[in-house]
Structures are given as structure tokens and as C-alpha cells.
Scaffold this motif. Structure first.
Motif, PDB file in Angstrom:
ATOM      1  N   ASP A 157       0.857  -1.189   0.000  1.00  0.00           N
ATOM      2  CA  ASP A 157       0.000   0.000   0.000  1.00  0.00           C
ATOM      3  C   ASP A 157       0.890   1.235   0.000  1.00  0.00           C
ATOM      4  O   ASP A 157       0.930   1.997   0.972  1.00  0.00           O
ATOM      5  CB  ASP A 157      -0.914  -0.010   1.230  1.00  0.00           C
ATOM      6  CG  ASP A 157      -1.912   1.142   1.223  1.00  0.00           C
ATOM      7  OD1 ASP A 157      -2.138   1.739   0.159  1.00  0.00           O
ATOM      8  OD2 ASP A 157      -2.468   1.452   2.301  1.00  0.00           O
ATOM      9  N   GLY A 160      -0.611   4.569   0.891  1.00  0.00           N
ATOM     10  CA  GLY A 160      -1.216   4.681   2.220  1.00  0.00           C
ATOM     11  C   GLY A 160      -2.718   4.860   2.222  1.00  0.00           C
ATOM     12  O   GLY A 160      -3.250   5.581   3.064  1.00  0.00           O
ATOM     13  N   ASN A 163      -4.078   3.744   5.597  1.00  0.00           N
ATOM     14  CA  ASN A 163      -3.507   4.284   6.835  1.00  0.00           C
ATOM     15  C   ASN A 163      -4.563   5.011   7.660  1.00  0.00           C
ATOM     16  O   ASN A 163      -5.353   5.814   7.131  1.00  0.00           O
ATOM     17  CB  ASN A 163      -2.369   5.251   6.508  1.00  0.00           C
ATOM     18  CG  ASN A 163      -1.155   4.523   5.950  1.00  0.00           C
ATOM     19  OD1 ASN A 163      -1.073   3.297   6.008  1.00  0.00           O
ATOM     20  ND2 ASN A 163      -0.213   5.284   5.406  1.00  0.00           N
TER      21      ASN A 163
END
Length: 205
Positions: A157, A160, A163
Motif C-alpha cells: 500500500d 497509504g 492508513n
């Protein structure tokens, strides 16, 4: 005569009797239907997976193949087709990567296959894909043995997207990937067929 009267009265009274508990429990067992195909029962093995609210498994693959393996294969092909569709169309729209080999001039996405086979480039692609498949299969086997890894999760990823996301937000992103991937699989099959039939540039009409 008395027997006939008795039978008639018995038939009338049973019409007002409550439905037996067996009938109710039987109805409850078979009540859950597949939302995607309401005339089929819901495939129980899909519960707990992203997209289980649709329950689409008309051929019942999930009854005899581990769902983790099925989802791994689905995500792999979905990702390949999302990339494949963009690459296929980009070539026929004139996009090039420089320096561009002269041998590739005038090739379309359809004619490129045979030309690259003759030049040996497809052999290199096959080699690197084989290496990637062998390495990724290790993670798949570990997953099927109970490692806890989720299907399609390679921890990749770079931008992100996941996240600081809640569990619901992560599930929503996974559903978006799955839905777009399924569309891409259908779209790639369609664009390839249309390109071969028309032998023309994008949009292949």
C-alpha cells in the motif's frame, strides 16, 4: 353414515388447527435466500468475507473449494485485468514509453503478441511472471494452513490508502477494489474481443 360425518367434521376442524412447530422450523431453515439470486439458497461459506451481502455463487464453488483460495484467485485476476485494460487501451491510443524500439512501430495491442513472441520478449515476460507466481504461492499455501493472512494481502500500500482507517473504512475500500476488479475482468474480455473483431484503434467500433 356416522363414519362419513366424523371424517367431514375432522377435516373441517383440522383446517383451524395451528401450524406445527416442525413446519415453522423447516420454513426458517430454508428462508434465507441469496440476495443476488433470490431463487437460490444463500451460500453459507461466503459469510464473513467482503461482499458477502450479495452472496453470489450460483455454481456453489464455495461448497468444495476453500473461499480463501477463491478470493485470492479472484483478486489476482481482478488486479491483472485492471492493469491490463489500461495498458491495452493505452497502446491503441498512441501512448509510448521512450526510448521506443523501432521493431515495435505500427504494432497494435492485438498484433503485438505475435511480434513479441518472434522477438523473444514474451519469453522474458513469462519467466518473470513464473518467478512471481512461485514466490506468491508460498504465502497462499501458508494462508490455507492457517497463518492468519487475508486473501490478496501482500502488505502493498505505497500510497497509504488504508492508513489510519477504521475497520469499516478498510472494508469499504476492499469492496471498491473487488467491485472494480470484477468490472475490469468483464471489460478486458470485451475490449479484447472487440479489438480482434474490428482490428481497429480504440474505441474499436
Amino acid at each position: 353414515m356416522k363414519l362419513i360425518v366424523f371424517l367431514v367434521l375432522f377435516a373441517l376442524t383440522t383446517g383451524f388447527a395451528p401450524v406445527s412447530q416442525i413446519g415453522r422450523s423447516s420454513t426458517k431453515i430454508y428462508a434465507e435466500k441469496c440476495p443476488a439470486l433470490p431463487f437460490l439458497p444463500y451460500p453459507e461459506n461466503l459469510k464473513g468475507y467482503v461482499g458477502d451481502d450479495a452472496g453470489f455463487d450460483p455454481l456453489r464453488f464455495s461448497d468444495f473449494v476453500p473461499v480463501d483460495f477463491l478470493r485470492e484467485a479472484e483478486l489476482k485476476h481482478a488486479r491483472i485485468c485492471m492493469l491490463g485494460y489500461v495498458g491495452f487501451v493505452a497502446v491503441d491510443m498512441g501512448f509510448k514509453i521512450y526510448p521506443f524500439p523501432e521493431a515495435y512501430e505500427g504494432l497494435t495491442s492485438v498484433t503485438a503478441h505475435d511480434a513479441l513472441v518472434e522477438q523473444g520478449a514474451m519469453g522474458q515476460i513469462f519467466l518473470w511472471i513464473t518467478i512471481a507466481e512461485v514466490i506468491s504461492s508460498i504465502a497462499v499455501f501458508q494462508m490455507l494452513e492457517g497463518s492468519g493472512r487475508k486473501p490478496g494481502d501482500f502488505g502493498f500500500d505505497p500510497l497509504g490508502f488504508l492508513n489510519n482507517k477504521s475497520e469499516e473504512e478498510v472494508k469499504e475500500m476492499q469492496m471498491k477494489e473487488l467491485a472494480n476488479g470484477r468490472l475490469a475482468m468483464v471489460a478486458f474480455s470485451g475490449v479484447l474481443t472487440q479489438a480482434v473483431l474490428t482490428q481497429g484503434p480504440f474505441p474499436y467500433v
